[in-house]
Design a protein around this motif. Structure first.
Motif, PDB file in Angstrom:
ATOM      1  N   LEU A   4      46.384  33.069  40.399  1.00  0.00           N
ATOM      2  CA  LEU A   4      46.098  33.658  39.095  1.00  0.00           C
ATOM      3  C   LEU A   4      47.038  34.793  38.709  1.00  0.00           C
ATOM      4  O   LEU A   4      46.935  35.315  37.609  1.00  0.00           O
ATOM      5  CB  LEU A   4      44.650  34.147  39.063  1.00  0.00           C
ATOM      6  CG  LEU A   4      43.602  33.070  39.310  1.00  0.00           C
ATOM      7  CD1 LEU A   4      42.216  33.677  39.398  1.00  0.00           C
ATOM      8  CD2 LEU A   4      43.642  32.012  38.220  1.00  0.00           C
ATOM      9  N   GLY A   5      47.911  35.196  39.585  1.00  0.00           N
ATOM     10  CA  GLY A   5      48.849  36.258  39.256  1.00  0.00           C
ATOM     11  C   GLY A   5      48.362  37.614  39.735  1.00  0.00           C
ATOM     12  O   GLY A   5      47.335  37.731  40.392  1.00  0.00           O
ATOM     13  N   PRO A   6      49.096  38.666  39.380  1.00  0.00           N
ATOM     14  CA  PRO A   6      48.745  39.999  39.866  1.00  0.00           C
ATOM     15  C   PRO A   6      47.484  40.538  39.182  1.00  0.00           C
ATOM     16  O   PRO A   6      47.094  40.094  38.102  1.00  0.00           O
ATOM     17  CB  PRO A   6      49.967  40.837  39.485  1.00  0.00           C
ATOM     18  CG  PRO A   6      50.590  40.104  38.341  1.00  0.00           C
ATOM     19  CD  PRO A   6      50.298  38.653  38.572  1.00  0.00           C
ATOM     20  N   GLY A   7      46.844  41.518  39.830  1.00  0.00           N
ATOM     21  CA  GLY A   7      45.682  42.173  39.257  1.00  0.00           C
ATOM     22  C   GLY A   7      44.354  41.595  39.710  1.00  0.00           C
ATOM     23  O   GLY A   7      43.301  42.045  39.272  1.00  0.00           O
ATOM     24  N   TRP A   8      44.357  40.594  40.580  1.00  0.00           N
ATOM     25  CA  TRP A   8      43.122  39.958  41.024  1.00  0.00           C
ATOM     26  C   TRP A   8      42.707  40.393  42.426  1.00  0.00           C
ATOM     27  O   TRP A   8      41.776  39.848  42.997  1.00  0.00           O
ATOM     28  CB  TRP A   8      43.290  38.444  40.992  1.00  0.00           C
ATOM     29  CG  TRP A   8      43.324  37.923  39.594  1.00  0.00           C
ATOM     30  CD1 TRP A   8      44.434  37.755  38.813  1.00  0.00           C
ATOM     31  CD2 TRP A   8      42.213  37.560  38.795  1.00  0.00           C
ATOM     32  NE1 TRP A   8      44.074  37.282  37.577  1.00  0.00           N
ATOM     33  CE2 TRP A   8      42.701  37.159  37.538  1.00  0.00           C
ATOM     34  CE3 TRP A   8      40.834  37.528  39.016  1.00  0.00           C
ATOM     35  CZ2 TRP A   8      41.875  36.727  36.516  1.00  0.00           C
ATOM     36  CZ3 TRP A   8      40.020  37.087  37.990  1.00  0.00           C
ATOM     37  CH2 TRP A   8      40.539  36.703  36.761  1.00  0.00           C
ATOM     38  N   GLN A   9      43.379  41.381  42.994  1.00  0.00           N
ATOM     39  CA  GLN A   9      43.083  41.804  44.356  1.00  0.00           C
ATOM     40  C   GLN A   9      41.656  42.305  44.497  1.00  0.00           C
ATOM     41  O   GLN A   9      40.978  42.016  45.490  1.00  0.00           O
ATOM     42  CB  GLN A   9      44.075  42.883  44.827  1.00  0.00           C
ATOM     43  CG  GLN A   9      45.469  42.372  45.090  1.00  0.00           C
ATOM     44  CD  GLN A   9      46.276  42.166  43.811  1.00  0.00           C
ATOM     45  OE1 GLN A   9      45.883  42.563  42.721  1.00  0.00           O
ATOM     46  NE2 GLN A   9      47.417  41.505  43.937  1.00  0.00           N
ATOM     47  N   THR A  10      41.176  43.065  43.513  1.00  0.00           N
ATOM     48  CA  THR A  10      39.805  43.591  43.588  1.00  0.00           C
ATOM     49  C   THR A  10      38.805  42.448  43.578  1.00  0.00           C
ATOM     50  O   THR A  10      37.857  42.427  44.370  1.00  0.00           O
ATOM     51  CB  THR A  10      39.522  44.557  42.419  1.00  0.00           C
ATOM     52  OG1 THR A  10      40.491  45.601  42.451  1.00  0.00           O
ATOM     53  CG2 THR A  10      38.136  45.142  42.519  1.00  0.00           C
ATOM     54  N   ALA A  11      39.004  41.492  42.692  1.00  0.00           N
ATOM     55  CA  ALA A  11      38.095  40.343  42.622  1.00  0.00           C
ATOM     56  C   ALA A  11      38.136  39.550  43.931  1.00  0.00           C
ATOM     57  O   ALA A  11      37.093  39.110  44.424  1.00  0.00           O
ATOM     58  CB  ALA A  11      38.456  39.454  41.453  1.00  0.00           C
TER      59      ALA A  11
END
Length: 173
Positions: A4-11
């Motif tokens: 899904l690309g960057p920014g999904w680490q928290t999820a």
């Protein structure tokens, strides 16, 4: 994160905890539905109130702390506490023996722990082996072991026994 690309680490870091919460809620839903279906609402409303109070408290702590951890923990605690209240009601009402449920839970816990341990050992051993063919052989062997265990125990699973008793699974066996 990779797909899904960057920014999904928290999820991605929350996903395992949300899965654990979902699994912990399964017995709550099943026993709650059984109590509702039999008209025993005295065992339903107190459990819902306990769960709601715990979730509201965890949401308040989340707002104050600005961390998502309290709400995830609150959902897990709410599921466990709700089920404990359900089991207490069932025990006090003498609907069915709670010891039976607890013995099933103990067996499930044992099998889950054994499966987790064997899977961990399997992964460690695959990582330790350099030969690709041996890795494939080990993976196939593990799949056959798991598959044959599931195949030979399938008729002993309570949902399958119940379905067969009512004629829902003719020819399975």
């Amino acid at each position: 994160p990779f797909v899904l690309g960057p920014g999904w680490q928290t999820a991605a870091s929350l996903a395992p905890w949300i899965a654990i919460v979902a699994v912990a809620n399964v017995p709550v839903v099943i026993l709650g539905s059984a109590l509702e279906a039999t008209g025993r609402f005295g065992g339903v409303w107190p459990t819902r109130i306990v769960g709601l109070l715990i979730m509201v408290l965890s949401a308040i702590i989340t707002l104050v702390s600005r961390s998502v951890a309290p709400v995830i923990a609150g959902l897990l605690v709410a599921s466990v506490a709700t089920h404990a209240v359900q089991l207490r009601y069932v025990h006090r009402s003498v609907i069915f023996p709670v010891a039976t449920i607890l013995s099933v839970y103990l067996r499930v816990l044992f099998v889950s722990a054994a499966t987790g341990l064997l899977t961990t050992l399997w992964i460690i051993s695959i990582e330790a082996i350099d030969d690709f063919a041996l890795k494939i052989l080990l993976a196939v062997g593990m799949a056959l072991a798991v598959g044959s265990t599931l195949w030979f125990t399938r008729l002993r699973l309570p949902p399958i026994r119940i379905a067969r008793r009512y004629g829902l699974l003719r020819g399975l066996g």
